[in-house]
Design an enzyme around this catalytic site. Sequence first.
Site, short mmCIF file in Angstrom:
data_model
loop_
_atom_site.label_atom_id
_atom_site.label_comp_id
_atom_site.label_asym_id
_atom_site.label_seq_id
_atom_site.Cartn_x
_atom_site.Cartn_y
_atom_site.Cartn_z
N LYS A 266 0.85 -1.43 -0.21
CA LYS A 266 -0.31 -0.22 -0.15
C LYS A 266 0.85 1.22 0.16
O LYS A 266 1.37 1.40 0.97
CB LYS A 266 -1.09 -0.04 1.60
CG LYS A 266 -2.21 0.69 1.10
CD LYS A 266 -2.05 2.06 1.12
CE LYS A 266 -1.97 3.07 2.23
NZ LYS A 266 -1.90 4.72 1.22
N GLU B 136 9.76 1.90 10.84
CA GLU B 136 11.16 2.77 10.56
C GLU B 136 9.78 4.45 10.42
O GLU B 136 8.92 4.10 9.75
CB GLU B 136 11.29 2.29 8.96
CG GLU B 136 11.68 1.68 8.64
CD GLU B 136 13.52 1.14 9.35
OE1 GLU B 136 13.86 2.23 10.26
OE2 GLU B 136 14.11 0.45 9.22
N CYS C 15 13.72 11.04 6.81
CA CYS C 15 13.70 10.98 8.44
C CYS C 15 14.51 11.09 9.08
O CYS C 15 14.33 10.80 9.70
CB CYS C 15 12.88 9.45 8.19
SG CYS C 15 14.12 8.67 7.23
N GLU D 281 9.49 16.11 15.01
CA GLU D 281 9.22 16.59 13.62
C GLU D 281 8.51 17.10 12.69
O GLU D 281 7.20 17.24 12.62
CB GLU D 281 9.32 14.88 12.97
CG GLU D 281 9.96 14.82 12.23
CD GLU D 281 9.98 13.22 11.54
OE1 GLU D 281 8.14 13.03 11.73
OE2 GLU D 281 10.20 12.23 10.53
P1 NAD Z 1 2.39 8.63 7.30
O1 NAD Z 1 2.14 7.76 8.93
O2 NAD Z 1 0.86 9.61 7.29
O3 NAD Z 1 1.71 7.64 6.47
C1 NAD Z 1 2.64 6.68 5.69
C2 NAD Z 1 1.95 6.15 5.30
O4 NAD Z 1 1.08 4.79 6.13
C3 NAD Z 1 1.06 5.72 4.53
O5 NAD Z 1 0.62 5.28 3.15
C4 NAD Z 1 -0.45 6.11 4.96
O6 NAD Z 1 -1.89 6.12 3.89
C5 NAD Z 1 0.05 4.38 5.54
N1 NAD Z 1 -1.74 4.78 6.57
C6 NAD Z 1 -1.88 6.28 7.66
N2 NAD Z 1 -2.40 5.66 8.51
C7 NAD Z 1 -3.09 4.12 8.54
C8 NAD Z 1 -3.40 3.51 9.54
N3 NAD Z 1 -4.59 3.68 10.79
N4 NAD Z 1 -2.45 2.26 9.05
C9 NAD Z 1 -1.89 1.43 8.42
N5 NAD Z 1 -1.54 2.72 7.49
C10 NAD Z 1 -1.86 3.93 7.91
O7 NAD Z 1 3.64 9.25 7.42
P2 NAD Z 1 3.79 9.83 5.70
O8 NAD Z 1 3.92 11.33 6.06
O9 NAD Z 1 3.80 9.62 4.27
O10 NAD Z 1 5.63 10.07 6.06
C11 NAD Z 1 7.04 10.91 6.83
C12 NAD Z 1 6.88 10.31 8.28
O11 NAD Z 1 7.54 9.04 7.15
C13 NAD Z 1 8.09 10.66 9.42
O12 NAD Z 1 7.31 10.81 9.75
C14 NAD Z 1 8.97 10.50 8.41
O13 NAD Z 1 9.81 10.17 9.26
C15 NAD Z 1 8.77 9.28 8.15
N6 NAD Z 1 9.62 8.04 7.45
C16 NAD Z 1 10.68 6.92 8.59
C17 NAD Z 1 11.67 6.52 7.71
C18 NAD Z 1 12.66 5.55 8.08
O14 NAD Z 1 12.92 4.50 7.54
N7 NAD Z 1 12.70 5.95 9.77
C19 NAD Z 1 11.98 7.02 6.22
C20 NAD Z 1 10.98 7.34 5.46
C21 NAD Z 1 10.03 8.21 6.30
#
Ligand code: NAD
Length: 508
Positions: A196, A270, A304, A405
């Site tokens: 997804k 992650e 991130c 963040e």
């Molecule tokens: P997000 O958590 O809003 O969304 C990530 C994914 O999760 C999307 O596909 C979203 O549709 C899905 N999602 C949202 N709610 C959900 C739920 N209840 N159940 C299952 N899936 C759900 O994050 P974002 O805004 O897309 O990305 C930014 C975040 O990702 C930042 O916090 C960043 O630090 C983190 N990030 C971490 C790493 C790492 O390797 N540690 C790498 C890249 C990004």
Amino acid sequence: MEREHYTESVRENHRNAIEDARALGTFDAWIGGESRPAESGATFETRDPVVDEPILSVPRCDGADVDAAVDAAWDAYDGEWGQTTPVERSRTLQEWVGVLRDHLDELALLESLDTGKPLSYAEGEVTKGLDFIEYYANVCRAEEGKQIAAANDAHIYTRREPYGVVGCVTPWNYPLVLTSWKIGPALAAGNAVVLKPAEQSPLTALRIAELSEGILPDGVLNVVTGFGDEAGASVSGHEDVRKVSFTGEDVTGEAVMTAAAANITPVTLELGGKSPFVVFPDADVEQAAETVAGSITYNTGQSCDACSRAIVHEDVRDEFVEHLVDEVESHTIGDPLDEETTLGPLVSKAQYDKVTEYLGIGVDEGATLATGGDAVVGEGLEDGWFVEPAVFVDADNDMRIAQEEIFGPVETVVTFSDYEEAIELANDVEFGLAAGVATENGSLAHRAAADIDAGSIWVNKYYGRTVTGSPFGGFKRSGTGRECARDTLEAYTQEKTVHVPIEQDPTL
Ligand code: NAD
């Protein structure tokens, strides 16, 4: 890819690029080896953050589509894919990577349009993403089990077996790279996958799935597009998904872990970061400032592991800030399709609103903006989600801008006076994804690397680019599990122990 009809006008350029993108594929969900709309027929738009116009409509999948994708994945796993040897999987994945490399230009264009990242950076990231898949296609051939010498009357050995069906949920900031971190090891280990992608940037995931046709058996890779609380939650809470791998915000990670817990499904998480970069007084200050600037501005700060907190010794603070300001101001902000551009817009209006809100919070908290923070006004950029990179000084580590963040090009500079204080400040945060230390003293570097609570430590130069094969993941609220490493393959397998009795007095 032909792009001869591109013009000087940003909007016209983007309309032409969007037209090119639409012609590339069907961009429906990919389930059981075929393109499908959502069962409900619902769709949503993915938008170009440079001109705020729709790129494409993609299926708004929900639980019914996820059920279909999980069923297709089990059919594939229970069929020929589950019987493949590592050598066979390796060859299949290599063949797929070869085809994807032939489509590098179009994948980079899709990635750039979806996210707003400069096209040349998108090319580099797509290359890197494919390298991760190739890496796992190679190392899966070297996997071995164990023999346990615990008893004389038994031959005890272990096998590592795939889970069967793995659910992967990814964010928008590095769509293809982060997809590769998950599907590379998951597929190489022998699983089938339901992916997804983020709703903001689903295009490359759909395209690579389409380009797997005739190479990956039907159902081995399934892509369901949609929103987190619908398609995402249906993946993470699905009782027939045996392993969940998630990248995103920490609060979403909590929801994913809770949903997976109901089925006792193991998770890799992650999550976010607020990474410190500690500049000791003996450091090459100019290089440290360059490194911090690069880390907080690459991908418009939407990384991130961006080192968003510079923790700088008071004796070198002024020199550091001067170089840092020069560096962040040196960017060419503009159209990501223009090869001169080094800084594109934020990914969406929501992200723009979040970043600009934090700029206001920082000022209200009493920090001083040394540079940046304004919306960018350039010809053709009026409707894009551009913001000037910003540096806050005179900040305290307990301010929200130093603790939360922001996920944008906003650096917060905090000062320290001795080693203990530096480490205390570095660790005084909920996250623990990455950190940097700048010093010319090797012993100090090792000591600080040991004392800082983070999954990755960068000494002097903070590439911010994960090197294939090196473990990446977080301490504390930054997550659990490690990606990118050879051992990551094991996270997509479960161990089985086999006990075979050995007769002590064999009769021949
Ligand atoms: P997000 O958590 O809003 O969304 C990530 C994914 O999760 C999307 O596909 C979203 O549709 C899905 N999602 C949202 N709610 C959900 C739920 N209840 N159940 C299952 N899936 C759900 O994050 P974002 O805004 O897309 O990305 C930014 C975040 O990702 C930042 O916090 C960043 O630090 C983190 N990030 C971490 C790493 C790492 O390797 N540690 C790498 C890249 C990004």
